[in-house]
Scaffold this motif. Structure first.
Motif, PDB file in Angstrom:
ATOM      1  N   VAL A  41      22.998 -70.930   7.257  1.00 34.78           N
ATOM      2  CA  VAL A  41      23.110 -72.388   7.161  1.00 34.78           C
ATOM      3  C   VAL A  41      23.509 -72.975   8.508  1.00 34.78           C
ATOM      4  O   VAL A  41      22.959 -73.991   8.943  1.00 34.78           O
ATOM      5  N   GLU A  42      24.450 -72.333   9.202  1.00 33.11           N
ATOM      6  CA  GLU A  42      24.863 -72.818  10.519  1.00 33.11           C
ATOM      7  C   GLU A  42      23.699 -72.783  11.507  1.00 33.11           C
ATOM      8  O   GLU A  42      23.510 -73.704  12.297  1.00 33.11           O
ATOM      9  N   GLY A  43      22.923 -71.709  11.460  1.00 35.10           N
ATOM     10  CA  GLY A  43      21.764 -71.606  12.343  1.00 35.10           C
ATOM     11  C   GLY A  43      20.738 -72.682  12.054  1.00 35.10           C
ATOM     12  O   GLY A  43      20.190 -73.307  12.968  1.00 35.10           O
ATOM     13  N   PHE A  44      20.476 -72.923  10.774  1.00 41.24           N
ATOM     14  CA  PHE A  44      19.522 -73.972  10.402  1.00 41.24           C
ATOM     15  C   PHE A  44      20.033 -75.340  10.820  1.00 41.24           C
ATOM     16  O   PHE A  44      19.259 -76.172  11.317  1.00 41.24           O
ATOM     17  N   MET A  45      21.317 -75.608  10.612  1.00 38.31           N
ATOM     18  CA  MET A  45      21.873 -76.910  10.979  1.00 38.31           C
ATOM     19  C   MET A  45      21.808 -77.130  12.490  1.00 38.31           C
ATOM     20  O   MET A  45      21.531 -78.237  12.951  1.00 38.31           O
ATOM     21  N   ALA A  46      22.057 -76.082  13.270  1.00 36.91           N
ATOM     22  CA  ALA A  46      21.951 -76.206  14.726  1.00 36.91           C
ATOM     23  C   ALA A  46      20.514 -76.525  15.128  1.00 36.91           C
ATOM     24  O   ALA A  46      20.263 -77.392  15.973  1.00 36.91           O
ATOM     25  N   TRP A  47      19.555 -75.843  14.493  1.00 32.64           N
ATOM     26  CA  TRP A  47      18.145 -76.108  14.777  1.00 32.64           C
ATOM     27  C   TRP A  47      17.781 -77.541  14.378  1.00 32.64           C
ATOM     28  O   TRP A  47      17.082 -78.238  15.120  1.00 32.64           O
ATOM     29  N   ALA A  48      18.248 -77.989  13.217  1.00 30.45           N
ATOM     30  CA  ALA A  48      17.938 -79.333  12.734  1.00 30.45           C
ATOM     31  C   ALA A  48      18.539 -80.394  13.654  1.00 30.45           C
ATOM     32  O   ALA A  48      17.897 -81.412  13.944  1.00 30.45           O
ATOM     33  N   ARG A  49      19.773 -80.168  14.132  1.00 30.60           N
ATOM     34  CA  ARG A  49      20.404 -81.109  15.066  1.00 30.60           C
ATOM     35  C   ARG A  49      19.585 -81.224  16.346  1.00 30.60           C
ATOM     36  O   ARG A  49      19.336 -82.317  16.847  1.00 30.60           O
ATOM     37  N   GLN A  50      19.174 -80.079  16.862  1.00 26.36           N
ATOM     38  CA  GLN A  50      18.397 -80.069  18.099  1.00 26.36           C
ATOM     39  C   GLN A  50      17.055 -80.797  17.902  1.00 26.36           C
ATOM     40  O   GLN A  50      16.645 -81.596  18.742  1.00 26.36           O
ATOM     41  N   ALA A  51      16.390 -80.535  16.790  1.00 30.64           N
ATOM     42  CA  ALA A  51      15.106 -81.191  16.509  1.00 30.64           C
ATOM     43  C   ALA A  51      15.306 -82.698  16.337  1.00 30.64           C
ATOM     44  O   ALA A  51      14.504 -83.495  16.843  1.00 30.64           O
ATOM     45  N   ALA A  52      16.351 -83.104  15.645  1.00 27.69           N
ATOM     46  CA  ALA A  52      16.610 -84.528  15.435  1.00 27.69           C
ATOM     47  C   ALA A  52      16.899 -85.232  16.761  1.00 27.69           C
ATOM     48  O   ALA A  52      16.434 -86.348  16.994  1.00 27.69           O
ATOM     49  N   GLN A  53      17.651 -84.585  17.639  1.00 28.59           N
ATOM     50  CA  GLN A  53      17.934 -85.170  18.948  1.00 28.59           C
ATOM     51  C   GLN A  53      16.651 -85.327  19.759  1.00 28.59           C
ATOM     52  O   GLN A  53      16.434 -86.352  20.409  1.00 28.59           O
ATOM     53  N   GLN A  54      15.796 -84.325  19.690  1.00 31.40           N
ATOM     54  CA  GLN A  54      14.533 -84.392  20.420  1.00 31.40           C
ATOM     55  C   GLN A  54      13.666 -85.526  19.892  1.00 31.40           C
ATOM     56  O   GLN A  54      13.109 -86.308  20.664  1.00 31.40           O
ATOM     57  N   TYR A  55      13.549 -85.655  18.573  1.00 32.02           N
ATOM     58  CA  TYR A  55      12.742 -86.730  17.995  1.00 32.02           C
ATOM     59  C   TYR A  55      13.370 -88.094  18.268  1.00 32.02           C
ATOM     60  O   TYR A  55      12.651 -89.072  18.465  1.00 32.02           O
ATOM     61  N   ALA A  56      14.685 -88.178  18.299  1.00 26.67           N
ATOM     62  CA  ALA A  56      15.344 -89.447  18.605  1.00 26.67           C
ATOM     63  C   ALA A  56      15.054 -89.862  20.046  1.00 26.67           C
ATOM     64  O   ALA A  56      14.815 -91.046  20.318  1.00 26.67           O
ATOM     65  N   ARG A  57      15.066 -88.899  20.970  1.00 23.04           N
ATOM     66  CA  ARG A  57      14.739 -89.215  22.361  1.00 23.04           C
ATOM     67  C   ARG A  57      13.292 -89.708  22.471  1.00 23.04           C
ATOM     68  O   ARG A  57      13.005 -90.659  23.198  1.00 23.04           O
ATOM     69  N   MET A  58      12.383 -89.057  21.742  1.00 23.90           N
ATOM     70  CA  MET A  58      10.979 -89.480  21.770  1.00 23.90           C
ATOM     71  C   MET A  58      10.825 -90.884  21.189  1.00 23.90           C
ATOM     72  O   MET A  58      10.108 -91.722  21.752  1.00 23.90           O
ATOM     73  N   ALA A  59      11.492 -91.160  20.082  1.00 25.16           N
ATOM     74  CA  ALA A  59      11.420 -92.482  19.454  1.00 25.16           C
ATOM     75  C   ALA A  59      12.005 -93.546  20.380  1.00 25.16           C
ATOM     76  O   ALA A  59      11.459 -94.652  20.497  1.00 25.16           O
ATOM     77  N   GLU A  60      13.096 -93.217  21.058  1.00 30.26           N
ATOM     78  CA  GLU A  60      13.712 -94.158  21.992  1.00 30.26           C
ATOM     79  C   GLU A  60      12.754 -94.475  23.137  1.00 30.26           C
ATOM     80  O   GLU A  60      12.625 -95.636  23.543  1.00 30.26           O
ATOM     81  N   GLU A  61      12.056 -93.472  23.635  1.00 32.21           N
ATOM     82  CA  GLU A  61      11.085 -93.688  24.709  1.00 32.21           C
ATOM     83  C   GLU A  61       9.930 -94.563  24.233  1.00 32.21           C
ATOM     84  O   GLU A  61       9.473 -95.457  24.955  1.00 32.21           O
ATOM     85  N   ILE A  62       9.472 -94.349  23.011  1.00 35.22           N
ATOM     86  CA  ILE A  62       8.378 -95.167  22.463  1.00 35.22           C
ATOM     87  C   ILE A  62       8.826 -96.618  22.319  1.00 35.22           C
ATOM     88  O   ILE A  62       8.098 -97.546  22.689  1.00 35.22           O
ATOM     89  N   VAL A  63      10.034 -96.829  21.807  1.00 34.79           N
ATOM     90  CA  VAL A  63      10.553 -98.198  21.645  1.00 34.79           C
ATOM     91  C   VAL A  63      10.722 -98.860  23.007  1.00 34.79           C
ATOM     92  O   VAL A  63      10.369-100.037  23.188  1.00 34.79           O
ATOM     93  N   ARG A  64      11.236 -98.114  23.979  1.00 37.88           N
ATOM     94  CA  ARG A  64      11.420 -98.664  25.326  1.00 37.88           C
ATOM     95  C   ARG A  64      10.065 -99.068  25.923  1.00 37.88           C
ATOM     96  O   ARG A  64       9.931-100.141  26.519  1.00 37.88           O
ATOM     97  N   THR A  65       9.054 -98.225  25.758  1.00 38.38           N
ATOM     98  CA  THR A  65       7.721 -98.534  26.277  1.00 38.38           C
ATOM     99  C   THR A  65       7.146 -99.769  25.588  1.00 38.38           C
ATOM    100  O   THR A  65       6.570-100.651  26.241  1.00 38.38           O
TER     101      THR A  65
END
Length: 100
Positions: A41-65
């Motif tokens: 569960v800890e491993g999955f949560m770490a992976w999910a956090r990392q994926a969510a941060q990556q998608y949030a950065r991508m979404a932020e870049e799209i909104v900024r553009t």
């Protein structure tokens, strides 16, 4: 029958193994390390956090553009309106010539 054994080296080249007299192939898989449920569960949560941060950065870049494109379009529209002091139905070349 003569067989040749080659392995892939670190440099990407195939290297011939000399002196090989026999080859045995085993189909068994090595036993995987068993993780506890908490570790899984800890491993999955770490992976999910990392994926969510990556998608949030991508979404932020799209909104900024999008925001910068919308601001550029607004500036263009304001500049276009500022240089035109006549109604849209009037020609910039003056009235048409009169018929005689």
């Amino acid at each position: 029958m003569t067989a040749r054994v080659e392995i892939l080296g670190d440099d990407g080249e195939w290297l011939e193994l000399t002196g090989v007299t026999a080859v045995e192939l085993h189909a068994e898989r090595p036993e995987a390390e068993q993780l506890s449920m908490e570790q899984a569960v800890e491993g999955f949560m770490a992976w999910a956090r990392q994926a969510a941060q990556q998608y949030a950065r991508m979404a932020e870049e799209i909104v900024r553009t999008f925001n910068s494109a919308a601001a550029a379009a607004e500036r263009f529209e304001q500049a276009r309106r500022a240089c035109s002091n006549r109604p849209a139905w009037q020609s910039p070349y003056g009235p048409p010539p009169r018929r005689r």
